[in-house]
Design an enzyme around this catalytic site. Structure first.
Site, PDB file in Angstrom:
ATOM      1  N   ARG A 108       0.880  -1.174   0.000  1.00 28.52           N
ATOM      2  CA  ARG A 108       0.000   0.000   0.000  1.00 28.52           C
ATOM      3  C   ARG A 108       0.912   1.216   0.000  1.00 28.52           C
ATOM      4  O   ARG A 108       1.696   1.409   0.940  1.00 28.52           O
ATOM      5  CB  ARG A 108      -0.912   0.004   1.226  1.00 28.52           C
ATOM      6  CG  ARG A 108      -1.545   1.356   1.464  1.00 28.52           C
ATOM      7  CD  ARG A 108      -2.667   1.321   2.442  1.00 28.52           C
ATOM      8  NE  ARG A 108      -3.824   0.676   1.837  1.00 28.52           N
ATOM      9  CZ  ARG A 108      -5.052   0.718   2.349  1.00 28.52           C
ATOM     10  NH1 ARG A 108      -5.288   1.349   3.470  1.00 28.52           N
ATOM     11  NH2 ARG A 108      -6.057   0.131   1.732  1.00 28.52           N
ATOM     12  N   HIS A 135      -7.084   1.056  -6.752  1.00 30.84           N
ATOM     13  CA  HIS A 135      -7.255   0.164  -5.591  1.00 30.84           C
ATOM     14  C   HIS A 135      -7.886  -1.149  -6.118  1.00 30.84           C
ATOM     15  O   HIS A 135      -9.066  -1.429  -5.882  1.00 30.84           O
ATOM     16  CB  HIS A 135      -8.168   0.857  -4.567  1.00 30.84           C
ATOM     17  CG  HIS A 135      -8.139   0.259  -3.200  1.00 30.84           C
ATOM     18  ND1 HIS A 135      -7.374  -0.839  -2.861  1.00 30.84           N
ATOM     19  CD2 HIS A 135      -8.816   0.600  -2.057  1.00 30.84           C
ATOM     20  CE1 HIS A 135      -7.564  -1.130  -1.584  1.00 30.84           C
ATOM     21  NE2 HIS A 135      -8.424  -0.272  -1.083  1.00 30.84           N
ATOM     22  N   GLN A 138      -9.756  -3.753  -3.844  1.00 31.69           N
ATOM     23  CA  GLN A 138     -11.050  -3.224  -3.414  1.00 31.69           C
ATOM     24  C   GLN A 138     -12.103  -3.531  -4.481  1.00 31.69           C
ATOM     25  O   GLN A 138     -13.171  -4.065  -4.182  1.00 31.69           O
ATOM     26  CB  GLN A 138     -10.946  -1.708  -3.188  1.00 31.69           C
ATOM     27  CG  GLN A 138     -12.235  -1.070  -2.746  1.00 31.69           C
ATOM     28  CD  GLN A 138     -12.672  -1.556  -1.367  1.00 31.69           C
ATOM     29  OE1 GLN A 138     -11.907  -1.489  -0.424  1.00 31.69           O
ATOM     30  NE2 GLN A 138     -13.886  -2.056  -1.257  1.00 31.69           N
ATOM     31  N   ASP A 236     -17.388   7.105  -1.619  1.00 32.99           N
ATOM     32  CA  ASP A 236     -16.108   6.974  -0.908  1.00 32.99           C
ATOM     33  C   ASP A 236     -15.778   8.361  -0.335  1.00 32.99           C
ATOM     34  O   ASP A 236     -16.412   9.364  -0.716  1.00 32.99           O
ATOM     35  CB  ASP A 236     -15.018   6.518  -1.909  1.00 32.99           C
ATOM     36  CG  ASP A 236     -13.650   6.319  -1.270  1.00 32.99           C
ATOM     37  OD1 ASP A 236     -13.563   6.206  -0.030  1.00 32.99           O
ATOM     38  OD2 ASP A 236     -12.644   6.265  -2.020  1.00 32.99           O
ATOM     39  N   CYS A 274     -16.385   1.642   0.240  1.00 32.56           N
ATOM     40  CA  CYS A 274     -15.207   0.807   0.516  1.00 32.56           C
ATOM     41  C   CYS A 274     -14.793   0.868   1.986  1.00 32.56           C
ATOM     42  O   CYS A 274     -14.084  -0.016   2.462  1.00 32.56           O
ATOM     43  CB  CYS A 274     -14.061   1.214  -0.388  1.00 32.56           C
ATOM     44  SG  CYS A 274     -13.631   2.951  -0.219  1.00 32.56           S
ATOM     45  N   ARG A 302     -13.466  -8.530   0.680  1.00 28.59           N
ATOM     46  CA  ARG A 302     -12.043  -8.260   0.439  1.00 28.59           C
ATOM     47  C   ARG A 302     -11.231  -9.517   0.762  1.00 28.59           C
ATOM     48  O   ARG A 302     -10.300  -9.894   0.043  1.00 28.59           O
ATOM     49  CB  ARG A 302     -11.553  -7.113   1.341  1.00 28.59           C
ATOM     50  CG  ARG A 302     -12.103  -5.738   1.018  1.00 28.59           C
ATOM     51  CD  ARG A 302     -11.503  -5.179  -0.237  1.00 28.59           C
ATOM     52  NE  ARG A 302     -10.045  -5.114  -0.184  1.00 28.59           N
ATOM     53  CZ  ARG A 302      -9.335  -4.141   0.408  1.00 28.59           C
ATOM     54  NH1 ARG A 302      -9.958  -3.136   0.981  1.00 28.59           N
ATOM     55  NH2 ARG A 302      -8.005  -4.147   0.386  1.00 28.59           N
TER      56      ARG A 302
HETATM   57  N1   CP Z   1     -11.149  -0.187   2.042  1.00 30.55           N
HETATM   58  C1   CP Z   1      -9.899  -0.247   2.527  1.00 30.55           C
HETATM   59  O1   CP Z   1      -8.926  -0.441   1.790  1.00 30.55           O
HETATM   60  O2   CP Z   1      -9.802  -0.115   3.870  1.00 30.55           O
HETATM   61  P1   CP Z   1      -8.459   0.114   4.704  1.00 30.55           P
HETATM   62  O3   CP Z   1      -7.905   1.440   4.318  1.00 30.55           O
HETATM   63  O4   CP Z   1      -8.884   0.029   6.132  1.00 30.55           O
HETATM   64  O5   CP Z   1      -7.498  -0.995   4.352  1.00 30.55           O
HETATM   65  N1  NVA Z   2     -10.013   6.702  -1.658  1.00 26.91           N
HETATM   66  C1  NVA Z   2      -9.667   6.241  -0.328  1.00 26.91           C
HETATM   67  C2  NVA Z   2      -9.862   4.773  -0.201  1.00 26.91           C
HETATM   68  C3  NVA Z   2      -9.576   4.233   1.172  1.00 26.91           C
HETATM   69  C4  NVA Z   2      -9.717   2.744   1.239  1.00 26.91           C
HETATM   70  C5  NVA Z   2      -8.229   6.611  -0.019  1.00 26.91           C
HETATM   71  O1  NVA Z   2      -7.361   6.466  -0.899  1.00 26.91           O
HETATM   72  O2  NVA Z   2      -7.969   7.055   1.097  1.00 26.91           O
END
Ligand code: CP
Ligand code: NVA
Length: 315
Positions: A108, A135, A138, A236, A274, A302
């Site tokens: 990440r 993502h 997701q 989101d 999400c 997920r």
């Molecule tokens: N939706 C998602 O990726 O959640 P987190 O940021 O908690 O991993």
């Molecule tokens: N768009 C959001 C998704 C979090 C899972 C972010 O990048 O923070």
């Protein structure tokens, strides 16, 4: 033709074929059924996944770690202070070292280029657990949820309300390939303020690829028109991680998913988010708890979708 993803990186759904995406969703669905029947599936016995996090996480961290356990393997968590990717050591060296210890790397990251660089040098599959650009894990969990609720993809209307962000892009790359019509409802002020490569490239891709799969991308700045007759309504956060304080939230207010807006969708429309959510910004709490809401199925999915990704790439 059988779908073989062994040894492949999963950085964006744009890099996969519709058959590969479907296979991942179907495998995730089967793994979920097996898990709920109490049937173990140790497909990665003895294998290890390295998990690199430059940003916080609940779902991604826990679902990958638990998922590796359910597959008979283990996961090693490397938080922002552990390896300090690109600061203490180069991304290239980290990829080469982790390839000697583990069978897969999930990362990440802030810049998408970082997962691309990891994949360039790693000798094991690299899985994108969120970058500023996309993502993909997701979206795989999301399409598994859509499949469970609707039992089809072709011809569905999925509306995404809010920022044209990483989640929106993955829904476009996956959705259009599955024949889902995707509408992004985003304030013009926000779209106009984005560097053109953040959406021009996606629109170009959609115009070229959507028609081949019988699906269209619509970009719209009128939330009420967008939600009309939707099968899936998705939202989101208005500010993604790493963007705090960069956006004027007033522009987004008419795009809030509340009871009044949701009434315009089909009566059996599915609500997705999400998570994490900022209640009373992009989504009201009451709407998040309606029977139409599948946000916690989505969070669970997920786990199963990512087990499919790991089992198919790291075997
Ligand atoms: N939706 C998602 O990726 O959640 P987190 O940021 O908690 O991993
Ligand atoms: N768009 C959001 C998704 C979090 C899972 C972010 O990048 O923070």
């Amino acid at each position: 033709m059988a779908v073989d993803l062994r040894g492949r990186h999963v950085l964006s759904l744009r890099d996969l074929t519709p058959e590969q995406i479907l296979q991942l969703v179907e495998t995730g669905y089967q793994l979920k059924l097996e898990h709920h029947r109490g049937q173990p599936h140790p497909l990665l016995g003895g294998k290890t996944l390295a998990m690199i996090f430059q940003k916080p996480s609940l779902r991604t961290r826990v679902s990958f770690e638990v998922g590796m356990g359910q597959l008979g393997g283990r996961a090693v968590y490397l938080g922002p202070d552990d390896i300090q990717l690109g600061k203490r050591e180069t991304t290239e060296d980290i990829a080469l070292v982790l390839s000697r210890y583990t069978d897969g790397i999930m990362a990440r990251v802030f810049d998408h280029e970082t997962v691309v660089e990891l994949a360039r040098h790693a000798q094991v599959p690299v899985i994108n657990g969120l970058s500023q650009w996309v993502h993909p894990c997701q979206a795989l969990g999301d399409f598994l949820t859509v499949w469970e609720k609707k039992r089809r993809f072709a011809g569905l209307k999925l509306v995404f309300l809010g920022d044209f962000n990483n989640v929106a892009r993955s829904l476009i790359f996956g959705g259009l390939q599955l024949g889902v019509n995707v509408t992004i409802a985003c304030p013009s002020e926000i779209l106009d303020s984005k560097p053109p490569d953040e959406y021009d490239e996606v629109i170009e891709w959609a115009m070229e690829n959507g028609p081949r799969h019988g699906a269209v991308l619509t970009i719209c700045n009128r939330p009420k028109d967008a939600v009309q007759d939707a099968d899936v309504v998705y939202t989101d956060v208005w500010e993604s991680m790493g963007e705090k304080g960069t956006k004027t939230k007033d522009f987004f207010r008419p795009f809030q998913l509340n009871a009044e807006l949701f009434r315009l969708a089909k009566p059996d429309a599915v609500i997705l988010h999400c998570l994490p959510a900022v209640y009373d910004e992009e989504l009201t709490y009451d709407v998040s708890r309606l029977p139409n809401s599948a946000i916690f199925d989505q969070a669970e999915n997920r786990l199963h979708a990512q087990k499919a990704v790991m089992a198919m790439t790291m075997r």
